[in-house]
Structure formats: C-alpha cells, structure tokens
Design a protein around this motif. Sequence first.
Motif, PDB file in Angstrom:
ATOM      1  N   MET A 181     -13.922 -23.074   8.912  1.00  0.00           N
ATOM      2  CA  MET A 181     -15.175 -23.770   8.649  1.00  0.00           C
ATOM      3  C   MET A 181     -15.721 -23.529   7.239  1.00  0.00           C
ATOM      4  O   MET A 181     -16.192 -24.459   6.595  1.00  0.00           O
ATOM      5  CB  MET A 181     -16.243 -23.359   9.679  1.00  0.00           C
ATOM      6  CG  MET A 181     -16.010 -23.949  11.040  1.00  0.00           C
ATOM      7  SD  MET A 181     -15.869 -25.744  11.011  1.00  0.00           S
ATOM      8  CE  MET A 181     -17.478 -26.222  10.450  1.00  0.00           C
ATOM      9  N   TYR A 182     -15.678 -22.289   6.759  1.00  0.00           N
ATOM     10  CA  TYR A 182     -16.265 -22.002   5.446  1.00  0.00           C
ATOM     11  C   TYR A 182     -15.608 -22.817   4.328  1.00  0.00           C
ATOM     12  O   TYR A 182     -16.300 -23.449   3.536  1.00  0.00           O
ATOM     13  CB  TYR A 182     -16.220 -20.511   5.159  1.00  0.00           C
ATOM     14  CG  TYR A 182     -16.824 -20.157   3.828  1.00  0.00           C
ATOM     15  CD1 TYR A 182     -18.195 -20.233   3.630  1.00  0.00           C
ATOM     16  CD2 TYR A 182     -16.031 -19.788   2.763  1.00  0.00           C
ATOM     17  CE1 TYR A 182     -18.756 -19.937   2.416  1.00  0.00           C
ATOM     18  CE2 TYR A 182     -16.579 -19.482   1.539  1.00  0.00           C
ATOM     19  CZ  TYR A 182     -17.945 -19.558   1.379  1.00  0.00           C
ATOM     20  OH  TYR A 182     -18.492 -19.274   0.164  1.00  0.00           O
ATOM     21  N   PRO A 183     -14.272 -22.855   4.230  1.00  0.00           N
ATOM     22  CA  PRO A 183     -13.680 -23.688   3.177  1.00  0.00           C
ATOM     23  C   PRO A 183     -14.006 -25.167   3.338  1.00  0.00           C
ATOM     24  O   PRO A 183     -14.168 -25.878   2.347  1.00  0.00           O
ATOM     25  CB  PRO A 183     -12.180 -23.438   3.315  1.00  0.00           C
ATOM     26  CG  PRO A 183     -12.082 -22.117   3.952  1.00  0.00           C
ATOM     27  CD  PRO A 183     -13.265 -22.018   4.868  1.00  0.00           C
ATOM     28  N   LEU A 184     -14.122 -25.636   4.575  1.00  0.00           N
ATOM     29  CA  LEU A 184     -14.481 -27.034   4.765  1.00  0.00           C
ATOM     30  C   LEU A 184     -15.890 -27.323   4.275  1.00  0.00           C
ATOM     31  O   LEU A 184     -16.151 -28.368   3.691  1.00  0.00           O
ATOM     32  CB  LEU A 184     -14.354 -27.420   6.240  1.00  0.00           C
ATOM     33  CG  LEU A 184     -12.940 -27.678   6.738  1.00  0.00           C
ATOM     34  CD1 LEU A 184     -12.956 -27.987   8.228  1.00  0.00           C
ATOM     35  CD2 LEU A 184     -12.287 -28.801   5.979  1.00  0.00           C
ATOM     36  N   VAL A 185     -16.820 -26.397   4.512  1.00  0.00           N
ATOM     37  CA  VAL A 185     -18.193 -26.598   4.072  1.00  0.00           C
ATOM     38  C   VAL A 185     -18.283 -26.567   2.550  1.00  0.00           C
ATOM     39  O   VAL A 185     -18.971 -27.385   1.938  1.00  0.00           O
ATOM     40  CB  VAL A 185     -19.121 -25.530   4.697  1.00  0.00           C
ATOM     41  CG1 VAL A 185     -20.484 -25.546   4.046  1.00  0.00           C
ATOM     42  CG2 VAL A 185     -19.237 -25.752   6.190  1.00  0.00           C
ATOM     43  N   VAL A 186     -17.573 -25.646   1.913  1.00  0.00           N
ATOM     44  CA  VAL A 186     -17.662 -25.495   0.458  1.00  0.00           C
ATOM     45  C   VAL A 186     -16.962 -26.634  -0.272  1.00  0.00           C
ATOM     46  O   VAL A 186     -17.405 -27.050  -1.335  1.00  0.00           O
ATOM     47  CB  VAL A 186     -17.089 -24.122   0.022  1.00  0.00           C
ATOM     48  CG1 VAL A 186     -16.995 -24.015  -1.482  1.00  0.00           C
ATOM     49  CG2 VAL A 186     -17.955 -23.016   0.565  1.00  0.00           C
ATOM     50  N   THR A 187     -15.888 -27.184   0.301  1.00  0.00           N
ATOM     51  CA  THR A 187     -15.120 -28.207  -0.410  1.00  0.00           C
ATOM     52  C   THR A 187     -15.445 -29.620   0.043  1.00  0.00           C
ATOM     53  O   THR A 187     -14.746 -30.550  -0.323  1.00  0.00           O
ATOM     54  CB  THR A 187     -13.609 -27.964  -0.242  1.00  0.00           C
ATOM     55  OG1 THR A 187     -13.288 -27.997   1.151  1.00  0.00           O
ATOM     56  CG2 THR A 187     -13.195 -26.659  -0.857  1.00  0.00           C
ATOM     57  N   THR A 188     -16.497 -29.815   0.824  1.00  0.00           N
ATOM     58  CA  THR A 188     -16.857 -31.144   1.305  1.00  0.00           C
ATOM     59  C   THR A 188     -17.779 -31.843   0.313  1.00  0.00           C
ATOM     60  O   THR A 188     -18.696 -31.245  -0.229  1.00  0.00           O
ATOM     61  CB  THR A 188     -17.553 -31.042   2.677  1.00  0.00           C
ATOM     62  OG1 THR A 188     -16.665 -30.400   3.581  1.00  0.00           O
ATOM     63  CG2 THR A 188     -17.893 -32.405   3.216  1.00  0.00           C
ATOM     64  N   ASP A 189     -17.528 -33.124   0.098  1.00  0.00           N
ATOM     65  CA  ASP A 189     -18.396 -33.936  -0.760  1.00  0.00           C
ATOM     66  C   ASP A 189     -19.737 -34.181  -0.082  1.00  0.00           C
ATOM     67  O   ASP A 189     -19.897 -33.964   1.114  1.00  0.00           O
ATOM     68  CB  ASP A 189     -17.745 -35.292  -1.050  1.00  0.00           C
ATOM     69  CG  ASP A 189     -16.614 -35.180  -2.049  1.00  0.00           C
ATOM     70  OD1 ASP A 189     -16.591 -34.186  -2.792  1.00  0.00           O
ATOM     71  OD2 ASP A 189     -15.770 -36.081  -2.063  1.00  0.00           O
ATOM     72  N   ALA A 190     -20.697 -34.689  -0.851  1.00  0.00           N
ATOM     73  CA  ALA A 190     -22.022 -34.991  -0.311  1.00  0.00           C
ATOM     74  C   ALA A 190     -21.968 -36.097   0.735  1.00  0.00           C
ATOM     75  O   ALA A 190     -22.769 -36.121   1.660  1.00  0.00           O
ATOM     76  CB  ALA A 190     -22.968 -35.392  -1.435  1.00  0.00           C
ATOM     77  N   ASP A 191     -20.998 -37.020   0.615  1.00  0.00           N
ATOM     78  CA  ASP A 191     -20.903 -38.111   1.587  1.00  0.00           C
ATOM     79  C   ASP A 191     -20.090 -37.736   2.823  1.00  0.00           C
ATOM     80  O   ASP A 191     -19.839 -38.569   3.674  1.00  0.00           O
ATOM     81  CB  ASP A 191     -20.311 -39.357   0.937  1.00  0.00           C
ATOM     82  CG  ASP A 191     -18.902 -39.127   0.406  1.00  0.00           C
ATOM     83  OD1 ASP A 191     -18.433 -37.971   0.431  1.00  0.00           O
ATOM     84  OD2 ASP A 191     -18.277 -40.102  -0.034  1.00  0.00           O
ATOM     85  N   GLY A 192     -19.663 -36.498   2.923  1.00  0.00           N
ATOM     86  CA  GLY A 192     -18.956 -36.028   4.115  1.00  0.00           C
ATOM     87  C   GLY A 192     -17.456 -36.028   3.995  1.00  0.00           C
ATOM     88  O   GLY A 192     -16.763 -35.544   4.874  1.00  0.00           O
TER      89      GLY A 192
END
Length: 127
Positions: free
Chosen positions: A83-94
Amino acid sequence: MIIQELGWVKTLQGLIVPRMFSAFGTFLLRQFFLALPRDIEDAARLDGANLLRAYWHIARTLAKPGLIALTILTALWSWNDLMYPLVVTTDADGGIDHGGRAHGRRLRPAAAPLRPGHRLHRQGMTA
C-alpha cells in the motif's frame, strides 16, 4: 502530507527515507546496545578514548550483527508492503505513474540479496 510538502511524491526519497526510521528499530538497537559489555567501553575510556571514539571503534563494531538483523527485517517488511508505494507513486487523478518502466524485470526474490549476511543475521537475532 509531509512527503507531499517535501516534494518527494513519485520519487525514490519518498519511498526510502520514511522507512529508514522506526520505533521497532530504535527498540531493537537499544536492547542490543544494553546487552553489550560495559567493561569494554570502560577499558577504552581508560586507554584515552572519548565517548565518540569508543562508540565508533568498539560499540559500532560489536553491534554489527544487530544492525544487519535490523536491515534484513526492514528490507523484508518493505518488500512485503504494497500500500505505501502505491500511495506515494499514485497520480492526483488516481492513476499509477511508473515512468514507462517495466517493473517486472526489477522484481527479484527477497532472499537473494540477503544471503551473504545470513550468519550475521543469525548472530543478531540470538544475541
């Protein structure tokens, strides 16, 4: 929030730096340093070494198995965290921004780079 304010979103710093410090690591190393014999530090002080020199040349060397154990455990926990890498590397549009790289090539078994430190890891876990 802090990672965003520092401008570390979608960077390696945002993935690595927050994981370098943990309460578990502080507790593990504190317990490891408390288990080190105090007589060795006293002998270094009698030989004229100040506190920093005694730490750097004696305590740090004796604590190497504990540091190796903490490094391995932290690497394994970070490897298993999704989850942490997904949250940090996600764009503002999801959407997820991976920079067009094929991440499948970089996935390797977690145990492969840890093999050389196996003996020190075992010493650190049993000390």
